[in-house]
Design a protein around this motif. Sequence first.
Motif, PDB file in Angstrom:
ATOM      1  N   ALA A   8      62.397  -5.467  86.516  1.00 28.68           N
ATOM      2  CA  ALA A   8      62.929  -6.676  86.537  1.00 28.68           C
ATOM      3  C   ALA A   8      62.064  -7.448  87.429  1.00 28.68           C
ATOM      4  CB  ALA A   8      64.350  -6.741  86.818  1.00 28.68           C
ATOM      5  N   GLY A   9      61.982  -8.629  87.275  1.00 27.45           N
ATOM      6  CA  GLY A   9      61.297  -9.673  87.954  1.00 27.45           C
ATOM      7  C   GLY A   9      61.968 -10.934  88.326  1.00 27.45           C
ATOM      8  N   MET A  10      61.769 -11.512  89.515  1.00 26.74           N
ATOM      9  CA  MET A  10      62.567 -12.645  89.893  1.00 26.74           C
ATOM     10  C   MET A  10      61.473 -13.643  90.381  1.00 26.74           C
ATOM     11  SD  MET A  10      65.723 -13.264  92.502  1.00 26.74           S
ATOM     12  CE  MET A  10      64.976 -13.507  93.919  1.00 26.74           C
ATOM     13  N   ASN A  11      61.329 -14.684  89.815  1.00 24.03           N
ATOM     14  CA  ASN A  11      60.264 -15.792  90.456  1.00 24.03           C
ATOM     15  C   ASN A  11      61.132 -16.877  91.210  1.00 24.03           C
ATOM     16  OD1 ASN A  11      60.940 -16.072  87.250  1.00 24.03           O
ATOM     17  ND2 ASN A  11      60.191 -18.080  87.651  1.00 24.03           N
ATOM     18  N   VAL A  12      60.575 -17.165  92.270  1.00 20.45           N
ATOM     19  CA  VAL A  12      61.270 -18.183  93.115  1.00 20.45           C
ATOM     20  C   VAL A  12      60.361 -19.318  93.398  1.00 20.45           C
ATOM     21  CG1 VAL A  12      62.279 -18.558  95.516  1.00 20.45           C
ATOM     22  CG2 VAL A  12      62.741 -16.470  94.391  1.00 20.45           C
ATOM     23  N   ASN A  13      60.834 -20.373  92.741  1.00 21.70           N
ATOM     24  CA  ASN A  13      59.718 -21.812  93.163  1.00 21.70           C
ATOM     25  C   ASN A  13      58.234 -21.472  92.629  1.00 21.70           C
ATOM     26  OD1 ASN A  13      61.810 -23.082  94.175  1.00 21.70           O
ATOM     27  ND2 ASN A  13      61.262 -22.639  96.562  1.00 21.70           N
ATOM     28  N   VAL A  14      58.095 -20.523  91.651  1.00 21.36           N
ATOM     29  CA  VAL A  14      56.960 -20.067  90.999  1.00 21.36           C
ATOM     30  C   VAL A  14      57.447 -20.218  89.298  1.00 21.36           C
ATOM     31  CG1 VAL A  14      55.035 -18.781  90.218  1.00 21.36           C
ATOM     32  CG2 VAL A  14      56.134 -18.592  92.624  1.00 21.36           C
ATOM     33  N   TRP A  15      56.806 -21.100  88.537  1.00 20.51           N
ATOM     34  CA  TRP A  15      57.121 -21.057  87.448  1.00 20.51           C
ATOM     35  C   TRP A  15      56.312 -20.828  86.220  1.00 20.51           C
ATOM     36  CZ3 TRP A  15      61.957 -22.037  88.236  1.00 20.51           C
ATOM     37  CH2 TRP A  15      62.268 -22.754  89.401  1.00 20.51           C
ATOM     38  N   VAL A  38      56.371 -18.120  84.267  1.00 19.78           N
ATOM     39  CA  VAL A  38      55.858 -16.811  84.198  1.00 19.78           C
ATOM     40  C   VAL A  38      56.874 -15.800  83.633  1.00 19.78           C
ATOM     41  CG1 VAL A  38      54.460 -17.161  86.314  1.00 19.78           C
ATOM     42  CG2 VAL A  38      56.968 -16.451  86.725  1.00 19.78           C
ATOM     43  N   THR A  39      57.870 -16.613  83.118  1.00 20.48           N
ATOM     44  CA  THR A  39      59.068 -15.660  82.533  1.00 20.48           C
ATOM     45  C   THR A  39      58.466 -14.699  81.259  1.00 20.48           C
ATOM     46  OG1 THR A  39      60.777 -17.212  83.102  1.00 20.48           O
ATOM     47  CG2 THR A  39      61.169 -15.704  81.170  1.00 20.48           C
ATOM     48  N   GLU A  40      57.309 -15.252  80.456  1.00 21.66           N
ATOM     49  CA  GLU A  40      56.941 -14.557  79.434  1.00 21.66           C
ATOM     50  C   GLU A  40      55.971 -13.353  79.867  1.00 21.66           C
ATOM     51  OE1 GLU A  40      54.260 -15.242  75.510  1.00 21.66           O
ATOM     52  OE2 GLU A  40      55.427 -16.906  76.306  1.00 21.66           O
ATOM     53  N   PRO A  41      55.280 -13.550  80.717  1.00 19.45           N
ATOM     54  CA  PRO A  41      54.421 -12.311  81.319  1.00 19.45           C
ATOM     55  C   PRO A  41      55.175 -11.259  81.973  1.00 19.45           C
ATOM     56  CG  PRO A  41      53.859 -14.152  82.232  1.00 19.45           C
ATOM     57  CD  PRO A  41      54.651 -14.734  81.380  1.00 19.45           C
ATOM     58  N   ILE A  42      56.358 -11.766  82.601  1.00 16.39           N
ATOM     59  CA  ILE A  42      57.467 -10.778  83.302  1.00 16.39           C
ATOM     60  C   ILE A  42      57.882 -10.001  82.268  1.00 16.39           C
ATOM     61  CG2 ILE A  42      59.377 -10.412  84.887  1.00 16.39           C
ATOM     62  CD1 ILE A  42      58.536 -12.723  86.454  1.00 16.39           C
ATOM     63  N   GLN A  43      58.273 -10.682  81.224  1.00 18.56           N
ATOM     64  CA  GLN A  43      59.256  -9.822  79.932  1.00 18.56           C
ATOM     65  C   GLN A  43      58.326  -8.995  79.441  1.00 18.56           C
ATOM     66  OE1 GLN A  43      60.327 -13.112  77.477  1.00 18.56           O
ATOM     67  NE2 GLN A  43      62.162 -13.465  78.537  1.00 18.56           N
ATOM     68  N   THR A  44      56.873  -9.455  79.339  1.00 16.10           N
ATOM     69  CA  THR A  44      55.782  -8.478  78.648  1.00 16.10           C
ATOM     70  C   THR A  44      55.504  -7.144  79.626  1.00 16.10           C
ATOM     71  OG1 THR A  44      54.803 -10.321  77.562  1.00 16.10           O
ATOM     72  CG2 THR A  44      53.550  -8.245  78.108  1.00 16.10           C
ATOM     73  N   LEU A  45      55.720  -7.153  80.893  1.00 13.66           N
ATOM     74  CA  LEU A  45      55.504  -6.242  81.960  1.00 13.66           C
ATOM     75  C   LEU A  45      56.761  -5.267  81.608  1.00 13.66           C
ATOM     76  CD1 LEU A  45      54.098  -7.790  85.157  1.00 13.66           C
ATOM     77  CD2 LEU A  45      52.923  -6.576  83.553  1.00 13.66           C
ATOM     78  N   ILE A  46      58.077  -5.813  81.416  1.00  5.94           N
ATOM     79  CA  ILE A  46      59.013  -5.033  81.364  1.00  5.94           C
ATOM     80  C   ILE A  46      58.984  -4.254  80.004  1.00  5.94           C
ATOM     81  CG2 ILE A  46      61.576  -5.164  81.299  1.00  5.94           C
ATOM     82  CD1 ILE A  46      61.474  -7.415  83.119  1.00  5.94           C
ATOM     83  N   ARG A  47      58.767  -5.003  78.869  1.00  7.54           N
ATOM     84  CA  ARG A  47      58.891  -4.281  77.838  1.00  7.54           C
ATOM     85  C   ARG A  47      57.579  -3.244  77.489  1.00  7.54           C
ATOM     86  NH1 ARG A  47      62.656  -6.036  74.181  1.00  7.54           N
ATOM     87  NH2 ARG A  47      63.505  -7.816  74.657  1.00  7.54           N
ATOM     88  N   SER A  48      56.561  -3.203  78.193  1.00  3.47           N
ATOM     89  CA  SER A  48      55.203  -2.457  77.887  1.00  3.47           C
ATOM     90  C   SER A  48      55.777  -1.084  78.435  1.00  3.47           C
ATOM     91  CB  SER A  48      54.329  -2.825  78.792  1.00  3.47           C
ATOM     92  OG  SER A  48      54.509  -2.721  79.983  1.00  3.47           O
ATOM     93  N   ARG A  49      56.756  -1.051  79.357  1.00  5.62           N
ATOM     94  CA  ARG A  49      57.042   0.380  79.892  1.00  5.62           C
ATOM     95  C   ARG A  49      55.900   0.853  80.494  1.00  5.62           C
ATOM     96  NH1 ARG A  49      62.379   1.670  77.979  1.00  5.62           N
ATOM     97  NH2 ARG A  49      63.164   0.994  76.079  1.00  5.62           N
ATOM     98  N   ALA A  50      54.711   0.282  80.775  1.00 11.97           N
ATOM     99  CA  ALA A  50      53.554   1.084  81.213  1.00 11.97           C
ATOM    100  C   ALA A  50      53.527   1.032  82.750  1.00 11.97           C
ATOM    101  CB  ALA A  50      52.191   0.009  80.613  1.00 11.97           C
TER     102      ALA A  50
END
Length: 411
Positions: free
Chosen positions: A370-377, A379-391
């Motif tokens: 999981a990823g949580m961005n605070v006052n950084v915008w 970035v949801t799509e690349p965070i999702q990509t990292l999670i789904r990659s399972r890499a």
Amino acid sequence: MTTNSAYVIVGAGLGGAKAAQVLREEGYDGPLVLIGAEHERPYERPPLSKDYLLGTKERETVYVHPEHWYAEHDVDLRRGATATALDTAARRVTLADGRRLDYSKLLLTTGSSPRRLPVPGADLDGVLYLRRLEDSDRLKRAFRPGAAVVVIGAGWIGLETAAAARAAGARVVVLESAELPLLRVLGREVAQVFADLHRDHGVDLRFGVRISEITGDGDTADGVLLDDGTRLAADTVVVGVGITPNTGLAEGAGLEVDNGIVTDDHLRTSAPDVYAAGDVANAHHPFLGRRIRVEHWANALNQPQTAARAMLGQDVVYDRLPYFFTDQYDLGMEYTGYVEPGGYDRVVFRGSAESREFIAFWLAGDRVLAGMNVNVWDVTEPIQTLIRSRAPIDPVRLADPQVPLESLLTR
């Protein structure tokens, strides 16, 4: 009275309204009934603890559709109607006024209800919960300069209402049984960020406390008594100790229920042609490989749309990663992914937690959960990509703001 067989949606919140919209957009032109217990037309709930409560958005902005939308799209919106019984063999829903609706397909978006505080005095006037639009209106009236507000529970609702009360000039105490706010959801590392945030804005946070009683002056609450004998004066007491899925209708009909209405990844329940979505659904998630029940806005927005398409016979599954957001004071946050309590090895920070401008990543081994961005915008799509990659991800590069998130999957 029995109507002609129809597609029936029980629960006229965001989920029910979006399901009705998608059914029409996808070509269903038969009878469509949307049943809601409230007298309001369907509305979204996040503004009730955020911008509507703060007074920065007008009432009309909370509604899912304009007033005329339902008639224009031939949606039979039944307001102030409560479904009291479901007969899956007869394919029939019975309402509190005795009317019966036959259905060919049924979607349950019955949502959830706030947990009540099981202490003496919890039913006094001035003890407020937040779930409905009228609740937010009551809080807006109660939050005023100098008012003493005690918030019980340091979850998302508790913290957001505390922030709104402080913005209105109230004096705020937040009481929480755990050691930190949101501890079960975020873990110690990130929970501390929210504790610091509220203390910096003048909130009196008290952790590890137990409530013995809500005291009253006649029928009106005037304070909160802790088990150590401490009494806190209060003009208003806000209770935010979680919600419970509204499964009574499903249980009465014999549907499989386990922390919500159990569904597969198509959002089908254990009864033929009966579907469930939103807060009330404990749905199998194909990416996570387990059932989860998600109580946040994005799930209420998107999951019923998948259910609507499944009702039409489309081969669809719901596999969106859980997502939620909050706005408190000058902090805006988005969270993507899923981590069970204690189900991670470490948290990696990219940026400065002290300045509240960072991304936090929860890792199991070297895999991002999981990823949580605070006052950084943005970035949801690349965070999702990292999670789904399972890499496996290099935690040193993950922590480096100079390394683009998109490049972390390349060596």
